[in-house]
Design a protein around this motif. Sequence first.
Motif, PDB file in Angstrom:
ATOM      1  N   ILE A  74       0.897  -1.146   0.017  1.00 47.11           N
ATOM      2  CA  ILE A  74      -0.126   0.117  -0.128  1.00 47.11           C
ATOM      3  C   ILE A  74       0.939   1.203   0.130  1.00 47.11           C
ATOM      4  CG2 ILE A  74      -2.089   1.303   1.102  1.00 47.11           C
ATOM      5  CD1 ILE A  74      -2.648  -1.487   2.475  1.00 47.11           C
ATOM      6  N   THR A  75       0.831   2.084  -1.032  1.00 47.66           N
ATOM      7  CA  THR A  75       1.742   3.236  -1.177  1.00 47.66           C
ATOM      8  C   THR A  75       1.017   4.708  -1.616  1.00 47.66           C
ATOM      9  OG1 THR A  75       3.872   4.007  -1.955  1.00 47.66           O
ATOM     10  CG2 THR A  75       2.434   2.636  -3.400  1.00 47.66           C
ATOM     11  N   ASP A  76       1.429   5.796  -1.060  1.00 46.08           N
ATOM     12  CA  ASP A  76       1.033   6.990  -1.821  1.00 46.08           C
ATOM     13  C   ASP A  76       2.046   7.695  -2.832  1.00 46.08           C
ATOM     14  OD1 ASP A  76       3.086   7.587  -0.029  1.00 46.08           O
ATOM     15  OD2 ASP A  76       1.865   9.118   0.828  1.00 46.08           O
ATOM     16  N   GLY A  77       3.067   6.779  -3.133  1.00 42.78           N
ATOM     17  CA  GLY A  77       4.109   7.282  -3.838  1.00 42.78           C
ATOM     18  C   GLY A  77       4.626   6.384  -5.073  1.00 42.78           C
ATOM     19  N   ALA A  78       5.783   6.881  -5.499  1.00 45.53           N
ATOM     20  CA  ALA A  78       6.290   5.917  -6.620  1.00 45.53           C
ATOM     21  C   ALA A  78       7.750   5.364  -5.800  1.00 45.53           C
ATOM     22  CB  ALA A  78       6.797   6.696  -7.863  1.00 45.53           C
ATOM     23  N   GLY A 107      -2.840   1.492  -4.514  1.00 42.25           N
ATOM     24  CA  GLY A 107      -2.215   3.191  -4.452  1.00 42.25           C
ATOM     25  C   GLY A 107      -3.438   3.878  -3.825  1.00 42.25           C
ATOM     26  N   VAL A 108      -2.898   4.798  -2.777  1.00 48.18           N
ATOM     27  CA  VAL A 108      -3.550   5.684  -2.329  1.00 48.18           C
ATOM     28  C   VAL A 108      -3.267   7.094  -3.266  1.00 48.18           C
ATOM     29  CG1 VAL A 108      -3.825   4.782  -0.158  1.00 48.18           C
ATOM     30  CG2 VAL A 108      -2.220   6.361  -0.550  1.00 48.18           C
ATOM     31  N   GLU A 109      -3.918   8.122  -2.940  1.00 46.03           N
ATOM     32  CA  GLU A 109      -3.864   9.589  -3.653  1.00 46.03           C
ATOM     33  C   GLU A 109      -2.376   9.670  -3.703  1.00 46.03           C
ATOM     34  OE1 GLU A 109      -5.269  13.947  -3.076  1.00 46.03           O
ATOM     35  OE2 GLU A 109      -6.747  12.287  -2.437  1.00 46.03           O
ATOM     36  N   GLY A 110      -2.077   9.920  -4.925  1.00 48.22           N
ATOM     37  CA  GLY A 110      -0.445  10.515  -5.117  1.00 48.22           C
ATOM     38  C   GLY A 110       0.325   9.218  -5.773  1.00 48.22           C
ATOM     39  N   ALA A 111      -0.335   8.043  -5.527  1.00 48.43           N
ATOM     40  CA  ALA A 111       0.609   6.938  -6.032  1.00 48.43           C
ATOM     41  C   ALA A 111       0.695   6.956  -7.499  1.00 48.43           C
ATOM     42  CB  ALA A 111      -0.191   5.536  -5.639  1.00 48.43           C
ATOM     43  N   ASP A 112       1.955   6.328  -7.861  1.00 47.20           N
ATOM     44  CA  ASP A 112       2.052   6.336  -9.415  1.00 47.20           C
ATOM     45  C   ASP A 112       1.813   4.816  -9.704  1.00 47.20           C
ATOM     46  OD1 ASP A 112       3.455   5.802 -12.133  1.00 47.20           O
ATOM     47  OD2 ASP A 112       5.153   7.319 -11.458  1.00 47.20           O
ATOM     48  N   MET A 113       0.585   5.025 -10.276  1.00 42.50           N
ATOM     49  CA  MET A 113      -0.124   3.633 -10.724  1.00 42.50           C
ATOM     50  C   MET A 113       0.390   2.961 -11.980  1.00 42.50           C
ATOM     51  SD  MET A 113      -2.418   3.347  -8.418  1.00 42.50           S
ATOM     52  CE  MET A 113      -3.316   2.195  -8.907  1.00 42.50           C
ATOM     53  N   GLY A 114       1.217   3.885 -12.697  1.00 42.47           N
ATOM     54  CA  GLY A 114       1.930   3.027 -13.810  1.00 42.47           C
ATOM     55  C   GLY A 114       3.107   2.443 -13.340  1.00 42.47           C
ATOM     56  N   LYS A 115       3.907   2.751 -12.175  1.00 41.87           N
ATOM     57  CA  LYS A 115       4.993   2.308 -11.704  1.00 41.87           C
ATOM     58  C   LYS A 115       4.529   0.772 -10.857  1.00 41.87           C
ATOM     59  CE  LYS A 115       8.606   5.209 -12.530  1.00 41.87           C
ATOM     60  NZ  LYS A 115       9.194   6.445 -11.763  1.00 41.87           N
ATOM     61  N   LEU A 116       3.450   1.239 -10.388  1.00 45.04           N
ATOM     62  CA  LEU A 116       2.868  -0.050  -9.613  1.00 45.04           C
ATOM     63  C   LEU A 116       2.395  -1.284 -10.666  1.00 45.04           C
ATOM     64  CD1 LEU A 116       0.516   1.439  -6.673  1.00 45.04           C
ATOM     65  CD2 LEU A 116       2.999   0.409  -6.503  1.00 45.04           C
ATOM     66  N   GLY A 117       1.930  -0.809 -11.589  1.00 48.57           N
ATOM     67  CA  GLY A 117       1.661  -1.734 -12.612  1.00 48.57           C
ATOM     68  C   GLY A 117       2.811  -2.469 -13.170  1.00 48.57           C
ATOM     69  N   LEU A 127      -4.597  -1.679  -7.733  1.00 48.99           N
ATOM     70  CA  LEU A 127      -5.948  -1.090  -7.395  1.00 48.99           C
ATOM     71  C   LEU A 127      -5.829   0.304  -6.936  1.00 48.99           C
ATOM     72  CD1 LEU A 127      -8.011  -4.208  -6.363  1.00 48.99           C
ATOM     73  CD2 LEU A 127      -8.110  -3.326  -8.471  1.00 48.99           C
ATOM     74  N   LYS A 128      -6.655   1.130  -7.179  1.00 44.05           N
ATOM     75  CA  LYS A 128      -6.464   2.415  -6.542  1.00 44.05           C
ATOM     76  C   LYS A 128      -7.662   2.637  -5.636  1.00 44.05           C
ATOM     77  CE  LYS A 128      -5.655   6.982  -7.309  1.00 44.05           C
ATOM     78  NZ  LYS A 128      -4.675   7.610  -6.773  1.00 44.05           N
ATOM     79  N   LEU A 129      -7.064   3.020  -4.451  1.00 42.03           N
ATOM     80  CA  LEU A 129      -7.890   3.128  -3.223  1.00 42.03           C
ATOM     81  C   LEU A 129      -8.765   4.202  -3.520  1.00 42.03           C
ATOM     82  CD1 LEU A 129      -8.448   1.928  -0.444  1.00 42.03           C
ATOM     83  CD2 LEU A 129      -7.257   3.935   0.354  1.00 42.03           C
ATOM     84  N   GLN A 130     -10.249   4.201  -3.451  1.00 42.98           N
ATOM     85  CA  GLN A 130     -11.148   5.333  -3.452  1.00 42.98           C
ATOM     86  C   GLN A 130     -11.125   6.016  -2.302  1.00 42.98           C
ATOM     87  OE1 GLN A 130     -14.955   3.747  -4.600  1.00 42.98           O
ATOM     88  NE2 GLN A 130     -15.979   5.603  -4.782  1.00 42.98           N
ATOM     89  N   GLY A 131     -10.633   7.453  -2.585  1.00 41.43           N
ATOM     90  CA  GLY A 131     -10.530   8.189  -1.428  1.00 41.43           C
ATOM     91  C   GLY A 131      -9.742   7.809  -0.193  1.00 41.43           C
ATOM     92  N   LEU A 132     -10.370   7.674   1.050  1.00 43.95           N
ATOM     93  CA  LEU A 132      -9.735   7.189   2.102  1.00 43.95           C
ATOM     94  C   LEU A 132     -10.618   5.995   2.702  1.00 43.95           C
ATOM     95  CD1 LEU A 132      -9.046  10.391   4.066  1.00 43.95           C
ATOM     96  CD2 LEU A 132      -7.417   8.952   2.898  1.00 43.95           C
TER      97      LEU A 132
END
Length: 168
Positions: A74-78, A107-117, A127-132
């Motif tokens: 679980i991350t908010d970054g890259a 990924g939470v807000e600010g996560a680099d979903m491309g790098k997670l992919g 998966l992107k977390l919806q809000g909090l």
Amino acid sequence: MASQRVEVAMMTFGPVNVLSDFETADLFQPPTLHAGGDTPMGAAIMQGLDMLETRKAIYKQAGVAYYRPWVFLITDGAPTDNYAAAAERVRQETARSGKAFSFFAVGVEGADMGKLGQICSPNRPPLKLQGLSFRELFTWLSSSLGGVARSQPGQLVALPPPSGWSAV
């Protein structure tokens, strides 16, 4: 039943720090987490997978059957380090037959979903977390693990869709 069969270990990264080694879910006390600093995600993934391999070796040595472990990132970054070897390890070990573990990236807000992919298996994209919606995420996780705990080691279990917490 799940509280007797589920073990949790937790680590943070920035720097990499093991907050708790493996313990049963009923003993796990979740800490308050704070974001900040670098994100050495590659190093954290490698250390976490090494911890997992050590735990599995302990079970094998004792002759204890175990369920396929789940790894949650679980991350908010890259990643701020070189994560290529960690990504390759995740993809290889989740692709082989008899998968070593199941890997979930959120990924939470600010996560680099491309790098997670790039880290995840193509069969289980991040998966992107919806809000909090952490409560909904952990409710889904608890329900899913409960289903697994009622099965036999090695048996396939269908997971419910991640509705209510994930923005697809």
